[in-house]
Scaffold this motif. Sequence first.
Motif, PDB file in Angstrom:
ATOM      1  N   THR A 233       0.689  -1.288   0.007  1.00 15.81           N
ATOM      2  CA  THR A 233      -0.112  -0.034  -0.181  1.00 15.81           C
ATOM      3  C   THR A 233       0.797   1.264  -0.132  1.00 15.81           C
ATOM      4  O   THR A 233       2.230   1.176   0.063  1.00 15.81           O
ATOM      5  N   HIS A 235       0.187   4.029   2.071  1.00 20.36           N
ATOM      6  CA  HIS A 235       0.171   4.663   3.623  1.00 20.36           C
ATOM      7  C   HIS A 235       0.037   3.592   4.710  1.00 20.36           C
ATOM      8  O   HIS A 235      -0.152   3.985   6.029  1.00 20.36           O
ATOM      9  N   GLN A 246     -11.174   3.502  -1.858  1.00 14.82           N
ATOM     10  CA  GLN A 246      -9.706   4.139  -1.293  1.00 14.82           C
ATOM     11  C   GLN A 246      -8.885   2.931  -0.973  1.00 14.82           C
ATOM     12  O   GLN A 246      -7.640   2.885  -1.291  1.00 14.82           O
ATOM     13  N   GLU A 250      -5.228   2.500  -2.789  1.00 14.70           N
ATOM     14  CA  GLU A 250      -3.949   2.372  -1.741  1.00 14.70           C
ATOM     15  C   GLU A 250      -3.074   1.179  -2.577  1.00 14.70           C
ATOM     16  O   GLU A 250      -1.922   1.198  -2.661  1.00 14.70           O
ATOM     17  N   SER A 254       0.520   2.240  -4.812  1.00 19.96           N
ATOM     18  CA  SER A 254       1.667   1.658  -4.274  1.00 19.96           C
ATOM     19  C   SER A 254       2.452   0.738  -5.453  1.00 19.96           C
ATOM     20  O   SER A 254       3.653   0.944  -5.711  1.00 19.96           O
TER      21      SER A 254
END
Length: 346
Positions: A233, A235, A246, A250, A254
Amino acid sequence: MSAKYAAIRAMFEAMWLSRLPSLVRALSVSRGVIFTLHRVLPGDPADFSPNAILQVRPDYLEYVIERVRDLKLDIVSLDEALERLAAPQPGRRFVVLTFDDAYKDNLHHALPILRRQNAPFTLYVPTAFVDGVGELWWQAIEDIITRQQAIALTSAGETDYVDTRAPAQKNETFNTLYWQMRRMPEADRVKLLRSFAVAYGYDLDKQCRELIMDWQELRLFADDPLCTIGAHTVHHYELAKLPVEQARNEMAQSADILLAQFGQRPAHFSYPLGGPLSAGQREFDLARELGFRSAVTTRPGGLYARHAQSPHALPRVSLNGYFQSRRYVDVFATGAMFSIIGKLIG
């Protein structure tokens, strides 16, 4: 160490003394096991160090590599592991080494051992961490509690001040805050973490830069033929707690960032935290839809031929600081045992 982990250690001890792992390996149809590692650090942790579960000593890592080979287990890449799982007939059993989060100590303490032992491995990278703007919230709350004699904890709009002078008090406070954050939606957790850090003068960006490799350091791994770079990911959010789009972003972003940095799109993915609270069928489906060849959880268990049909929910066995006794390596290398006791140690 909690009563839960003390009980698990006693169970591992009993298994080792009974010589049960060798019998299970001989009889099991498990084809291999994936090990989860995070940090590799010399020395012993402090009395208060709840995140010591995430670290092992360099000498222990080297012993693990040597011992699994003594047990006639091959250390292979993830790509090779998937090929062995899909083979019509079982071949030699295997171990896969995986490291999450791209800690800087992997460069200083793990990579020299892996190269010396010619041991392939996978490194899962959360890209915001490498940018120096990620938030290692679990370590941040430990660091803050370490240096404070009292902490203000806010819940449901009420604030309590708790004494944190003794290690036992610090551990209780850490567990309270940790699980408060784990149960929150990610946006609320981030807000709470940042306000907590500001209140105690803690620089989250500085912490990230000190603990995590930058892109130049990470390139040493990406250029090493022993290393497979995997996505983790942007974060390091718990994906199951995010809206689906979302979560998808993610994961996809990445991989896009790692492609831009190193010229190769990662084929393998690791779900942050990786347990049932963090990743489920929705996330497994997303990993498949996004084209990842495999994705790993932290749910304990061995690898079987059936996993070739569900490579986006692969189990792993944790090598961690609470159980880094050399005698337990025989237990950890026996994936079938973890398939049986997974609910207890998950």
